[in-house]
Write a protein that holds these residues in place. Structure first.
Motif, PDB file in Angstrom:
ATOM      1  N   ASP A  88      -6.888 -24.556  13.672  1.00 38.60           N
ATOM      2  CA  ASP A  88      -6.113 -23.795  14.678  1.00 38.60           C
ATOM      3  C   ASP A  88      -4.768 -23.732  13.922  1.00 38.60           C
ATOM      4  N   PHE A  89      -4.279 -22.468  13.523  1.00 38.40           N
ATOM      5  CA  PHE A  89      -3.139 -22.289  12.777  1.00 38.40           C
ATOM      6  C   PHE A  89      -1.898 -21.951  13.885  1.00 38.40           C
ATOM      7  N   HIS A  90      -1.901 -22.752  14.971  1.00 34.14           N
ATOM      8  CA  HIS A  90      -0.761 -22.704  15.564  1.00 34.14           C
ATOM      9  C   HIS A  90       0.349 -23.570  15.242  1.00 34.14           C
ATOM     10  N   VAL A  91       0.986 -23.160  14.312  1.00 26.32           N
ATOM     11  CA  VAL A  91       1.842 -23.769  13.199  1.00 26.32           C
ATOM     12  C   VAL A  91       3.275 -23.526  13.655  1.00 26.32           C
ATOM     13  N   SER A  92       4.171 -24.388  13.031  1.00 23.02           N
ATOM     14  CA  SER A  92       5.670 -24.307  13.266  1.00 23.02           C
ATOM     15  C   SER A  92       6.157 -22.995  12.973  1.00 23.02           C
ATOM     16  N   PRO A  93       7.061 -22.122  13.210  1.00 15.16           N
ATOM     17  CA  PRO A  93       7.465 -21.054  12.728  1.00 15.16           C
ATOM     18  C   PRO A  93       8.130 -21.097  11.352  1.00 15.16           C
ATOM     19  N   LEU A  94       8.675 -22.410  11.146  1.00 14.76           N
ATOM     20  CA  LEU A  94       8.896 -22.795   9.788  1.00 14.76           C
ATOM     21  C   LEU A  94       8.042 -22.314   8.629  1.00 14.76           C
ATOM     22  N   VAL A  95       6.731 -22.715   8.904  1.00 20.96           N
ATOM     23  CA  VAL A  95       5.527 -22.808   8.022  1.00 20.96           C
ATOM     24  C   VAL A  95       5.279 -21.370   7.722  1.00 20.96           C
ATOM     25  N   GLN A  96       5.357 -20.924   6.364  1.00 19.69           N
ATOM     26  CA  GLN A  96       4.928 -19.805   5.970  1.00 19.69           C
ATOM     27  C   GLN A  96       3.751 -19.956   4.774  1.00 19.69           C
ATOM     28  N   VAL A 129      -5.172 -30.097   4.608  1.00 21.69           N
ATOM     29  CA  VAL A 129      -5.906 -30.084   5.859  1.00 21.69           C
ATOM     30  C   VAL A 129      -7.612 -30.072   5.624  1.00 21.69           C
ATOM     31  N   ALA A 130      -8.011 -29.694   4.656  1.00 17.89           N
ATOM     32  CA  ALA A 130      -9.348 -29.600   4.494  1.00 17.89           C
ATOM     33  C   ALA A 130     -10.134 -31.086   4.144  1.00 17.89           C
ATOM     34  N   PRO A 131     -11.341 -31.335   4.523  1.00 14.33           N
ATOM     35  CA  PRO A 131     -11.842 -32.328   4.385  1.00 14.33           C
ATOM     36  C   PRO A 131     -11.874 -32.925   2.752  1.00 14.33           C
ATOM     37  N   THR A 154     -11.699 -17.383  -4.878  1.00 15.19           N
ATOM     38  CA  THR A 154     -10.831 -17.283  -3.892  1.00 15.19           C
ATOM     39  C   THR A 154      -9.313 -17.995  -4.433  1.00 15.19           C
ATOM     40  N   ARG A 155      -8.359 -17.201  -4.541  1.00 14.92           N
ATOM     41  CA  ARG A 155      -6.881 -17.611  -5.034  1.00 14.92           C
ATOM     42  C   ARG A 155      -6.016 -17.819  -3.954  1.00 14.92           C
ATOM     43  N   TRP A 156      -6.381 -17.332  -2.645  1.00 13.14           N
ATOM     44  CA  TRP A 156      -5.464 -17.670  -1.614  1.00 13.14           C
ATOM     45  C   TRP A 156      -6.099 -17.164  -0.259  1.00 13.14           C
ATOM     46  N   VAL A 157      -5.460 -17.691   0.725  1.00 14.23           N
ATOM     47  CA  VAL A 157      -6.322 -17.111   2.360  1.00 14.23           C
ATOM     48  C   VAL A 157      -4.917 -16.610   3.008  1.00 14.23           C
ATOM     49  N   ASN A 158      -5.148 -15.555   3.792  1.00 11.60           N
ATOM     50  CA  ASN A 158      -4.059 -15.119   4.593  1.00 11.60           C
ATOM     51  C   ASN A 158      -4.445 -15.290   6.071  1.00 11.60           C
ATOM     52  N   VAL A 159      -3.857 -15.745   6.852  1.00 12.56           N
ATOM     53  CA  VAL A 159      -4.064 -15.976   8.265  1.00 12.56           C
ATOM     54  C   VAL A 159      -2.819 -15.607   9.145  1.00 12.56           C
ATOM     55  N   THR A 160      -2.962 -15.300  10.291  1.00 12.90           N
ATOM     56  CA  THR A 160      -1.683 -15.139  11.052  1.00 12.90           C
ATOM     57  C   THR A 160      -1.674 -16.476  12.115  1.00 12.90           C
ATOM     58  N   GLY A 161      -0.338 -16.676  12.420  1.00 16.59           N
ATOM     59  CA  GLY A 161       0.039 -17.786  13.261  1.00 16.59           C
ATOM     60  C   GLY A 161      -0.919 -17.824  14.602  1.00 16.59           C
ATOM     61  N   GLY A 162      -1.342 -18.747  15.086  1.00 17.53           N
ATOM     62  CA  GLY A 162      -2.333 -18.571  16.514  1.00 17.53           C
ATOM     63  C   GLY A 162      -3.737 -18.359  16.131  1.00 17.53           C
ATOM     64  N   GLN A 183       5.945 -29.578   3.830  1.00 15.33           N
ATOM     65  CA  GLN A 183       5.902 -29.508   5.381  1.00 15.33           C
ATOM     66  C   GLN A 183       5.286 -30.856   6.019  1.00 15.33           C
ATOM     67  N   ARG A 184       5.610 -31.271   7.086  1.00 11.33           N
ATOM     68  CA  ARG A 184       5.030 -32.417   7.598  1.00 11.33           C
ATOM     69  C   ARG A 184       3.616 -32.026   8.225  1.00 11.33           C
ATOM     70  N   ALA A 185       2.718 -32.824   8.101  1.00 13.51           N
ATOM     71  CA  ALA A 185       1.329 -32.310   8.517  1.00 13.51           C
ATOM     72  C   ALA A 185       1.176 -31.967   9.826  1.00 13.51           C
ATOM     73  N   ASP A 186       1.947 -32.601  10.698  1.00 16.90           N
ATOM     74  CA  ASP A 186       1.784 -32.059  12.123  1.00 16.90           C
ATOM     75  C   ASP A 186       2.313 -30.756  12.603  1.00 16.90           C
ATOM     76  N   LEU A 187       3.069 -30.330  11.539  1.00 17.53           N
ATOM     77  CA  LEU A 187       3.425 -28.538  11.657  1.00 17.53           C
ATOM     78  C   LEU A 187       2.483 -27.615  11.287  1.00 17.53           C
ATOM     79  N   LEU A 188       1.353 -28.196  10.702  1.00 18.19           N
ATOM     80  CA  LEU A 188       0.347 -27.161   9.999  1.00 18.19           C
ATOM     81  C   LEU A 188      -0.854 -26.852  10.881  1.00 18.19           C
TER      82      LEU A 188
END
Length: 117
Positions: A67-75, A82-84, A44-52, A20-25
């Motif tokens: 901030d996880f205001h992501v594209s609806p296409l990002v799952q 995105v981490a430093p 830690t093997r994964w992280v679960n979040v909710t959009g928003g 995905q494009r970085a601006d959609l993340l």
């Protein structure tokens, strides 16, 4: 033979995973502005979040906010994107997938004029 090699390489490229494009993340935020915190450890093997969601990630003696205001296409995407640099303490190409559930404000159905939940 040359045509076969070119065709094979084109087919191989078409089968590569799409990133995905970085601006959609989502986008970086001050860690202090986050509503939730997640501590990343070597186990830690994964992280679960909710959009928003807004999340403060703590890892390796540092922190960053996202901030996880992501594209609806990002799952799912790699948190390393995105981490430093070096923050997660994982040698590349080891990944840390972030699984993003759909934002409930946009998936609850019903009257679109109703206020968000």
């Amino acid at each position: 033979m040359r045509l076969f090699v070119c065709s094979f390489l084109a087919l191989l490229g078409a089968c590569a995973p799409v990133q995905q494009r970085a601006d959609l993340l989502g986008m970086a935020i001050p860690a202090s502005a986050a509503a939730h915190s997640v501590v990343i450890t070597p186990e830690t093997r994964w992280v679960n979040v909710t959009g928003g969601d807004t999340v403060r990630f703590v890892a390796g003696g540092g922190e960053f906010g996202w901030d996880f205001h992501v594209s609806p296409l990002v799952q799912v995407f790699d948190l390393n994107r995105v981490a430093p640099p070096g923050m997660l303490g994982r040698p590349l190409p080891q990944t840390l997938p972030v699984y993003v559930d759909p934002d409930p404000n946009y998936t609850s159905g019903g009257d679109w004029r109703a206020p968000p939940h």
